[in-house]
Design a protein around this motif. Sequence first.
Motif, PDB file in Angstrom:
ATOM      1  N   ARG A  27      51.831  30.393  66.403  1.00 21.91           N
ATOM      2  CA  ARG A  27      51.940  29.389  65.481  1.00 21.91           C
ATOM      3  C   ARG A  27      53.002  28.145  65.946  1.00 21.91           C
ATOM      4  O   ARG A  27      53.494  28.692  66.861  1.00 21.91           O
ATOM      5  CB  ARG A  27      52.690  30.298  64.270  1.00 21.91           C
ATOM      6  N   ALA A  28      52.671  27.282  65.452  1.00 21.73           N
ATOM      7  CA  ALA A  28      53.147  26.014  65.490  1.00 21.73           C
ATOM      8  C   ALA A  28      53.652  25.265  64.157  1.00 21.73           C
ATOM      9  O   ALA A  28      52.520  25.605  62.801  1.00 21.73           O
ATOM     10  CB  ALA A  28      52.484  25.149  66.398  1.00 21.73           C
ATOM     11  N   VAL A  29      54.666  25.001  64.329  1.00 20.62           N
ATOM     12  CA  VAL A  29      54.900  24.667  63.217  1.00 20.62           C
ATOM     13  C   VAL A  29      55.252  22.142  63.686  1.00 20.62           C
ATOM     14  O   VAL A  29      55.391  21.976  64.595  1.00 20.62           O
ATOM     15  CB  VAL A  29      56.246  24.469  61.880  1.00 20.62           C
ATOM     16  N   VAL A  30      54.589  21.451  63.162  1.00 18.47           N
ATOM     17  CA  VAL A  30      54.362  19.913  63.082  1.00 18.47           C
ATOM     18  C   VAL A  30      55.620  19.227  62.198  1.00 18.47           C
ATOM     19  O   VAL A  30      55.161  19.628  61.085  1.00 18.47           O
ATOM     20  CB  VAL A  30      53.490  19.489  63.028  1.00 18.47           C
ATOM     21  N   ARG A  47      42.791  24.777  69.393  1.00 16.99           N
ATOM     22  CA  ARG A  47      43.549  25.144  70.985  1.00 16.99           C
ATOM     23  C   ARG A  47      43.185  27.850  70.673  1.00 16.99           C
ATOM     24  O   ARG A  47      44.509  28.039  71.080  1.00 16.99           O
ATOM     25  CB  ARG A  47      43.797  25.023  71.180  1.00 16.99           C
ATOM     26  N   GLY A  48      43.164  27.377  69.110  1.00 20.13           N
ATOM     27  CA  GLY A  48      43.144  28.385  68.532  1.00 20.13           C
ATOM     28  C   GLY A  48      44.826  28.652  67.831  1.00 20.13           C
ATOM     29  O   GLY A  48      45.016  30.063  67.545  1.00 20.13           O
ATOM     30  N   VAL A  49      45.685  28.146  67.735  1.00 18.20           N
ATOM     31  CA  VAL A  49      46.733  28.136  67.138  1.00 18.20           C
ATOM     32  C   VAL A  49      46.779  28.047  65.828  1.00 18.20           C
ATOM     33  O   VAL A  49      46.287  26.737  65.377  1.00 18.20           O
ATOM     34  CB  VAL A  49      47.741  27.245  67.765  1.00 18.20           C
ATOM     35  N   GLU A  50      47.682  28.882  65.053  1.00 17.30           N
ATOM     36  CA  GLU A  50      47.949  28.819  63.594  1.00 17.30           C
ATOM     37  C   GLU A  50      49.591  27.627  63.389  1.00 17.30           C
ATOM     38  O   GLU A  50      50.020  27.230  64.029  1.00 17.30           O
ATOM     39  CB  GLU A  50      47.976  30.145  62.598  1.00 17.30           C
ATOM     40  N   VAL A  51      48.528  26.689  62.140  1.00 18.10           N
ATOM     41  CA  VAL A  51      49.286  25.469  62.826  1.00 18.10           C
ATOM     42  C   VAL A  51      50.023  24.807  61.608  1.00 18.10           C
ATOM     43  O   VAL A  51      48.756  24.953  60.376  1.00 18.10           O
ATOM     44  CB  VAL A  51      49.218  24.087  63.403  1.00 18.10           C
ATOM     45  N   SER A 110      60.867  29.021  51.730  1.00 20.84           N
ATOM     46  CA  SER A 110      60.291  29.591  52.409  1.00 20.84           C
ATOM     47  C   SER A 110      59.968  29.256  53.742  1.00 20.84           C
ATOM     48  O   SER A 110      60.476  28.657  54.275  1.00 20.84           O
ATOM     49  CB  SER A 110      59.149  28.940  51.849  1.00 20.84           C
ATOM     50  N   PHE A 111      59.256  30.189  54.587  1.00 20.94           N
ATOM     51  CA  PHE A 111      59.704  30.641  55.933  1.00 20.94           C
ATOM     52  C   PHE A 111      58.106  30.579  56.616  1.00 20.94           C
ATOM     53  O   PHE A 111      57.338  30.820  56.393  1.00 20.94           O
ATOM     54  CB  PHE A 111      60.272  31.483  56.224  1.00 20.94           C
ATOM     55  N   LEU A 112      58.076  29.447  57.736  1.00 18.60           N
ATOM     56  CA  LEU A 112      56.876  30.089  58.664  1.00 18.60           C
ATOM     57  C   LEU A 112      56.760  29.981  60.024  1.00 18.60           C
ATOM     58  O   LEU A 112      58.267  29.532  60.666  1.00 18.60           O
ATOM     59  CB  LEU A 112      56.308  28.090  58.710  1.00 18.60           C
ATOM     60  N   GLU A 113      56.215  30.959  60.261  1.00 17.43           N
ATOM     61  CA  GLU A 113      56.661  31.205  61.600  1.00 17.43           C
ATOM     62  C   GLU A 113      56.297  30.365  62.793  1.00 17.43           C
ATOM     63  O   GLU A 113      55.237  29.723  62.687  1.00 17.43           O
ATOM     64  CB  GLU A 113      56.207  32.519  61.957  1.00 17.43           C
ATOM     65  N   ALA A 114      57.114  30.345  64.016  1.00 16.54           N
ATOM     66  CA  ALA A 114      56.565  29.704  64.629  1.00 16.54           C
ATOM     67  C   ALA A 114      56.810  29.657  65.855  1.00 16.54           C
ATOM     68  O   ALA A 114      58.282  29.887  66.050  1.00 16.54           O
ATOM     69  CB  ALA A 114      56.844  27.602  64.363  1.00 16.54           C
TER      70      ALA A 114
END
Length: 235
Positions: A27-30, A47-51, A110-114
């Motif tokens: 997972r990634a956050v931009v 590349r298959g990363v949840e973003v 709110s929280f975003l895993e990365a």
Amino acid sequence: MKGADIYNLDGVEDVVRLEEVAAKIKRAVVLGGGVIGLQAAQMFHNRGVEVAVIESGQRVLRGVCDAQGAELAARRMREAGVIIRCGAEVKDIIRDKEGGLRGVLLKDKSFLEAGAVAVSGSEDNPALSMVSSTLFGLPLMCMGEVDPEDGAPGYEACVFFDEEKQIYRKLVFKDQRLAGYVLAGDIDCAGVYTSFIKFKIEIDGRIKEKLCAGKPDVLLWPDDFFEKVWNPKNG
């Protein structure tokens, strides 16, 4: 922002360097919904990363594109599974006891895993003369003055939108000249529109009708101007 897993994006080359990072995370956050930020999101997704893209303004691409063109790009990304949060602000970067990155906490709690955070300017530089990009299969080109204030004197906009085909065209005219354009979905005529802006060609009613219909052509140039540009010795 600093940290071994926080990456600043100043250009396309920084997005390319993140490809190795993408191979190691889920997972990634931009942070920042400008052109570079969205290109980074696209790279992670491919590349298959949840973003997730976090934009502090009310829409992505706000420095270089008008609202409808930007929404087309955002819609295409959401359909692909990318999370886009506009009008959102970061409160904190959360780490575990060992200092490893857990994710991003927003001010709305709110929280975003990365596993990685990429930081790009939220608003692109309006001074850029042209923006050209392909976002999740949607070609997008913007040039010049694309989003003048409502009621600004001398300005007139011509808009075409085919929702089914996701084709959008906006031409902005000022004082009998083409001042800017937004093309999404179909950019085949971008070069001709660019020429009308670059050479500041004066536009009459017949030419404007052709341009608005999506049928620009260099043969619409005035004969004397055509001679000056291509045969300067005869000018």
